[in-house]
Design a protein around this motif. Structure first.
Motif, PDB file in Angstrom:
ATOM      1  N   THR A 146      -9.197 -35.102  29.073  1.00  8.20           N
ATOM      2  CA  THR A 146      -9.752 -33.745  29.041  1.00  8.20           C
ATOM      3  C   THR A 146     -10.956 -33.658  28.109  1.00  8.20           C
ATOM      4  O   THR A 146     -11.973 -33.023  28.436  1.00  8.20           O
ATOM      5  CB  THR A 146      -8.675 -32.742  28.595  1.00  8.20           C
ATOM      6  N   ALA A 147     -10.869 -34.297  26.947  1.00  9.84           N
ATOM      7  CA  ALA A 147     -11.975 -34.275  25.990  1.00  9.84           C
ATOM      8  C   ALA A 147     -13.214 -34.938  26.579  1.00  9.84           C
ATOM      9  O   ALA A 147     -14.344 -34.442  26.405  1.00  9.84           O
ATOM     10  CB  ALA A 147     -11.563 -34.961  24.700  1.00  9.84           C
ATOM     11  N   ALA A 150     -14.696 -32.581  29.103  1.00 13.76           N
ATOM     12  CA  ALA A 150     -15.247 -31.397  28.434  1.00 13.76           C
ATOM     13  C   ALA A 150     -16.614 -31.693  27.837  1.00 13.76           C
ATOM     14  O   ALA A 150     -17.514 -30.829  27.845  1.00 13.76           O
ATOM     15  CB  ALA A 150     -14.285 -30.920  27.352  1.00 13.76           C
ATOM     16  N   ASP A 164     -15.220 -22.853  27.705  1.00 16.17           N
ATOM     17  CA  ASP A 164     -13.983 -22.168  27.340  1.00 16.17           C
ATOM     18  C   ASP A 164     -13.111 -21.923  28.577  1.00 16.17           C
ATOM     19  O   ASP A 164     -11.893 -22.128  28.531  1.00 16.17           O
ATOM     20  CB  ASP A 164     -14.310 -20.842  26.664  1.00 16.17           C
ATOM     21  N   LEU A 167     -11.505 -25.250  29.637  1.00  9.56           N
ATOM     22  CA  LEU A 167     -10.397 -25.645  28.768  1.00  9.56           C
ATOM     23  C   LEU A 167      -9.155 -24.787  29.007  1.00  9.56           C
ATOM     24  O   LEU A 167      -8.014 -25.272  28.878  1.00  9.56           O
ATOM     25  CB  LEU A 167     -10.823 -25.553  27.303  1.00  9.56           C
ATOM     26  N   ARG A 168      -9.347 -23.530  29.381  1.00  7.02           N
ATOM     27  CA  ARG A 168      -8.195 -22.686  29.707  1.00  7.02           C
ATOM     28  C   ARG A 168      -7.477 -23.209  30.951  1.00  7.02           C
ATOM     29  O   ARG A 168      -6.241 -23.225  31.020  1.00  7.02           O
ATOM     30  CB  ARG A 168      -8.648 -21.238  29.926  1.00  7.02           C
TER      31      ARG A 168
END
Length: 517
Positions: A146-147, A150, A164, A167-168
């Motif tokens: 995920t990082a 992102a 944002d 990430l949600r």
């Protein structure tokens, strides 16, 4: 001989609690017809019994190992990852149903996470299943994937609100991973306990730990294994009921794995020399069999992460050489590409070598010699001739000509820089050889070394190579054959594409350093 019935209760033979005297094997025996009777009615700690059979008018018993039932044979191809992977993927992709705005990032995270799970061993077969044991590894790899995504999302969109929102959505996947993995593990445990899915297992050994393992496998089906029998050395007496059935010796392991349709071999406190044990477990027939070992110093943890165990007995999976499959196909593809490009780019150097060979030694630029390749298949290797042998017998049996006075200055230069081996690129293109592999040797020396050093013959599990780990480690010319065999077998058993790259880079260094023979 008719195929004996199994413990699934198939009519056709009676199962008796009867242990056979040794040596009583009838000729062309006939199984006794009997009503339906199932092994499940006996105690869970009792070992499989032998079959009472009739040969004409005489009655005798014979030792027969476990033979899988038709149901067990049908479930052999099934693995836990076949259920876990689709459920994990569904959980990771589920947030798309809430918001399709971030579907590209969600799909990328899902694919990276599944790849990280696979590399981290989260889809490997385990005997003890526990979601809590896997939890740290699951979330560590998911958060890393995920990082990474992102960072790319932030670089492309540059909007904090967009990042944002992504990430949600990723947080929803994080919440769903745990119940998804719990669901798949619960399903696997249910299938094991009901014996809907089980795999045959042989225990290699006969000491106290091996006996305890056999008891645990008989008593607890949640490990997904059905005990097929012990394979042990003759000096270990299997005279007690819990030490039976003894179905063979280590040298027969390959045949027994095929006969019992074995999927798992567990090595446990066997009183056997390491060389004998290695020959047994390295047999080609075990390439699709999972190898597990009980570490001797069980009180000391041998690995990080989530260790596996049967009962309270730790078991460690042993890595099998990857000698087939997609990675091996990639190796062959890279061989073709590498040899084709190298033949084109190195053609000027090969032309210089050919001219130098012709001027120094006359006609006969290319020297052909028979070598032994994969599975003992002979082929003719090609090299630039550095000297002219007296006859064919000398070329086949003379070990090292590096200091022979018949080797001229140019021939010695080619040998020192390994330029004399460039024609072997054609052998690679034809498929006789590979770029990285054990050094090809002549039949005379293969026969001789295989007798003196049993591990030497194991080198021929893979194609021989233009260069290899042993050569770049300084084992060329008059160096111990036992050391060469160890390095070659280490390469085979730890093979990876990256290991090939490292050997090639070290080979380039050896060529420029002039570290040849």
């Amino acid at each position: 001989m008719p195929r004996p019935s199994t413990d699934d209760g198939t009519p056709g033979s009676e199962i008796f609690d009867w242990w056979a005297p040794s040596g009583e094997t009838p000729l062309d025996p006939v199984l006794v017809p009997a009503p339906r009777r199932s092994l499940e009615r006996r105690g869970p700690d009792e070992p499989p019994t032998e079959r009472l059979i009739f040969d004409g008018n005489s009655r005798s018993t014979v030792v027969l190992p476990y033979i899988p039932s038709a149901k067990a044979s049908r479930t052999r191809p099934l693995r836990a990852w076949m259920l876990a992977l689709p459920i994990d993927l569904a959980a990771l992709l589920a947030p798309i149903t809430w918001s399709q705005q971030y579907w590209k990032g969600t799909v990328t995270v899902a694919l990276l996470t599944i790849g990280a799970f696979s590399i981290g061993g989260l889809y490997r077969a385990r005997r003890h299943l526990s979601v809590l044991d896997e939890l740290p590894s699951l979330y560590y790899r998911f958060l890393a994937a995920t990082a990474a995504v992102a960072i790319v999302v932030a670089a492309r969109h540059g909007s904090i609100n967009y990042v944002d929102g992504f990430l949600r959505v990723a947080a929803i996947s994080a919440v769903l991973i745990l119940p998804a993995r719990a669901l798949s593990r619960a399903a696997v445990l249910l299938a094991r306990r009901k014996r809907w899915v089980e795999h045959s297992a042989i225990i290699l050994g006969g000491g106290p730990i091996a006996i305890e393992l056999a008891r645990l496998l008989r008593r607890y089906p949640q490990y997904g294994l059905r005990f097929a029998g012990f394979v042990d050395v003759p000096q270990t007496a299997h005279d007690k009921r819990e030490m039976k059935p003894l179905i063979g010796e280590p040298e027969q392991l390959e045949e027994l794995v095929r006969y019992t349709e074995c999927d798992v071999v567990i090595i446990a406190d066997i009183d056997c020399a390491e060389s004998r044990l290695l020959r047994a477990v390295r047999a080609p027939g075990l390439k699709n069999t999972d190898l597990w070992m009980v570490p001797r110093l069980r009180e000391f943890p041998g690995s990080t992460g989530s260790p596996d165990h049967i009962g309270a007995i730790p078991v460690v999976p042993l890595r099998q050489p990857t000698l087939s499959g997609p990675k091996w196909a990639i190796k062959r593809t890279t061989d073709i590409i590498f040899s084709s490009i190298a033949l084109i780019l190195l053609s000027p150097i090969m032309l210089v070598c050919a001219i130098g060979t012709r001027l120094e030694g006359g006609k006969g630029i290319i020297f052909r010699q028979q070598r032994i390749g994969r599975y003992g298949k002979p082929f003719d290797v090609m090299k630039f001739r550095s000297m002219r042998p007296v006859d064919d017998a000398e070329s086949q049996t003379n070990w090292n000509i590096g200091h022979d006075p018949r080797v001229g200055p140019f021939g010695r230069f080619m040998r020192r820089t390994s330029l004399d081996e460039l024609p072997q690129l054609w052998n690679i293109l034809r498929g006789d050889m590979t770029v990285v592999g054990p050094r090809p040797e002549r039949p005379y020396f293969v026969d001789r070394f295989s007798v003196d050093f049993p591990e030497y013959a194991m080198r021929h599990r893979v194609p021989v190579g233009l260069t290899g780990l042993a050569q770049v480690s300084g084992l060329r010319g008059d160096t111990p054959i036992s050391d060469r065999a160890r390095f070659d077998n280490y390469y085979i058993e730890n093979w990876s594409l990256w290991l090939d790259v490292k050997v090639i880079l070290r080979t380039v260094g050896e060529v420029f350093r002039g570290g040849g023979r």
